[in-house]
Write an enzyme that holds these catalytic residues in place. Structure first.
Site, mmCIF file in Angstrom:
data_model
loop_
_atom_site.group_PDB
_atom_site.id
_atom_site.type_symbol
_atom_site.label_atom_id
_atom_site.label_comp_id
_atom_site.label_asym_id
_atom_site.label_seq_id
_atom_site.Cartn_x
_atom_site.Cartn_y
_atom_site.Cartn_z
ATOM 1 C CB CYS A 104 16.771 -8.635 48.510
ATOM 2 S SG CYS A 104 16.628 -10.271 49.250
ATOM 3 C CD GLU A 134 24.416 -8.563 47.714
ATOM 4 O OE1 GLU A 134 25.023 -8.920 48.927
ATOM 5 O OE2 GLU A 134 23.997 -9.087 46.800
ATOM 6 C CB SER A 230 22.558 -13.307 36.833
ATOM 7 O OG SER A 230 22.098 -14.083 37.877
ATOM 8 C CG ASN A 232 21.728 -15.990 41.135
ATOM 9 O OD1 ASN A 232 20.881 -16.659 40.867
ATOM 10 N ND2 ASN A 232 21.199 -14.690 41.028
#
Length: 330
Positions: A104, A134, A230, A232
């Protein structure tokens, strides 16, 4: 069980919800590569953190691997939306892999900030969750001077070589409120600390959390659609609960437990940034089977962000004579 749900009347859909621009871009990159290059196509880690999406791509022949040593030399590999460290890129070069990078752009921004701060001699404090891809990728840009913190308590224990020269960065998918508390603690401990030029937490994470905050005041319970890994999506559940509304994270309609809804007249529904809208539709259908007669959308803001494809994919598209027949990558 359905007889125990006489109160369920209304479903309120949060908006924005679901796919963000980075996820759309990553999935379209994989779909386009499947059309342009011969199999097998490998993806390092999950392209996005959603079980439904990953299983669909597996059905189309994509091979997901944990590390590049599982990929044959000279093969095609796609890096996931969460980014990779320089060590992973170097291994790809050694193995002569054809790399398509689906990182991203907002994650890439954080990587570039880490490189800049490291070059300027800062100790870098990365706010994030240990073990998340990440975080591993970002820390890999400057492992000699990057420190991971996950809480205010971590900040209090933190020691750096030069407290006068400290910078902070954040994982893009964190809770806005929790991150603000940690940043405040860092500023108390390191008064001269500097941060990124613009907020690292991505627009989509912020928008979805803000929508859930508002939704929590309107409904009796909130269902967050997203996979357990996930980040988020987990934060959306936490935001709902911290704003006084019971909330549950589900992979899809089959995971709804009717006891959650016994006393609920209204149910809020949202989805994490890597959850497809088809799962939302299936959840709505299940709630209607359980008695809901009204479905409305509560929209907090509009999103019009789009990201360009990576240069290596643009080059492939230009070389392909069937380029006009291939769906564009947003």
């Amino acid at each position: 069980m359905e007889e125990k749900l006489p109160k369920l009347k209304r479903v309120v859909l949060a908006a924005p919800r679901g796919f963000c621009a980075g996820v759309v871009r990553a999935i379209e990159i994989v779909n386009t590569v499947l059309q342009l290059l011969p199999p097998p196509i490998y993806v390092r880690k999950e392209i996005v953190h959603n079980r439904f999406v990953v299983e669909r791509l597996k059905q189309r022949g994509v091979i997901f691997v944990n590390e590049l040593d599982e990929v044959p030399d000279g093969a095609t590999v796609i890096f996931s939306a969460h980014g990779v460290s320089p060590a992973v890129r170097e291994m790809a070069r050694r193995k002569n892999l054809r790399v398509i990078d689906a990182t991203c752009p907002l994650v890439t921004k954080v990587h570039l900030e880490a490189i800049r701060f490291a070059q300027q001699g800062y100790s870098i404090i990365l706010i994030g969750h240990e073990g998340h891809e990440e975080v591993e990728g970002t820390m890999g840009e400057a492992p000699h001077c990057t420190y991971l913190v996950q809480s205010v308590e971590d900040v209090e224990r933190l020691q750096v070589p030069n407290p006068e020269k400290v910078a902070y960065l954040t994982q893009t998918t964190l809770s806005v409120d929790d991150t603000a508390e940690i940043v405040a603690a860092l500023k108390r401990k390191f008064p001269k600390i500097v941060g990124p030029r613009t907020d690292d937490i991505c627009y989509a994470t912020q928008n979805r959390q803000n929508a859930v905050k508002a939704l929590a005041k309107q409904v009796d319970v909130i269902l967050v659609i997203g996979s357990q890994n996930s980040s988020n999506s987990q934060r959306l559940k936490e935001v709902a609960i911290s704003n006084g509304c019971p909330a549950y994270l589900i992979d899809g309609a089959d995971h709804i437990r009717t006891e959650w809804l016994i006393d609920a007249e209204s149910v809020g529904v949202t989805s994490g940034a890597s959850a497809p809208e088809i799962l939302v539709k299936q959840v709505i259908q299940r709630l209607q089977e359980l008695g809901a007669t009204e479905v409305v959308e509560f929209r907090l803001t509009e999103e019009r962000v789009q990201f360009a494809p990576p240069p290596e994919l643009r080059e492939l598209l230009e070389q392909n004579p069937l380029v006009d027949e291939i769906l564009p990558v947003r």
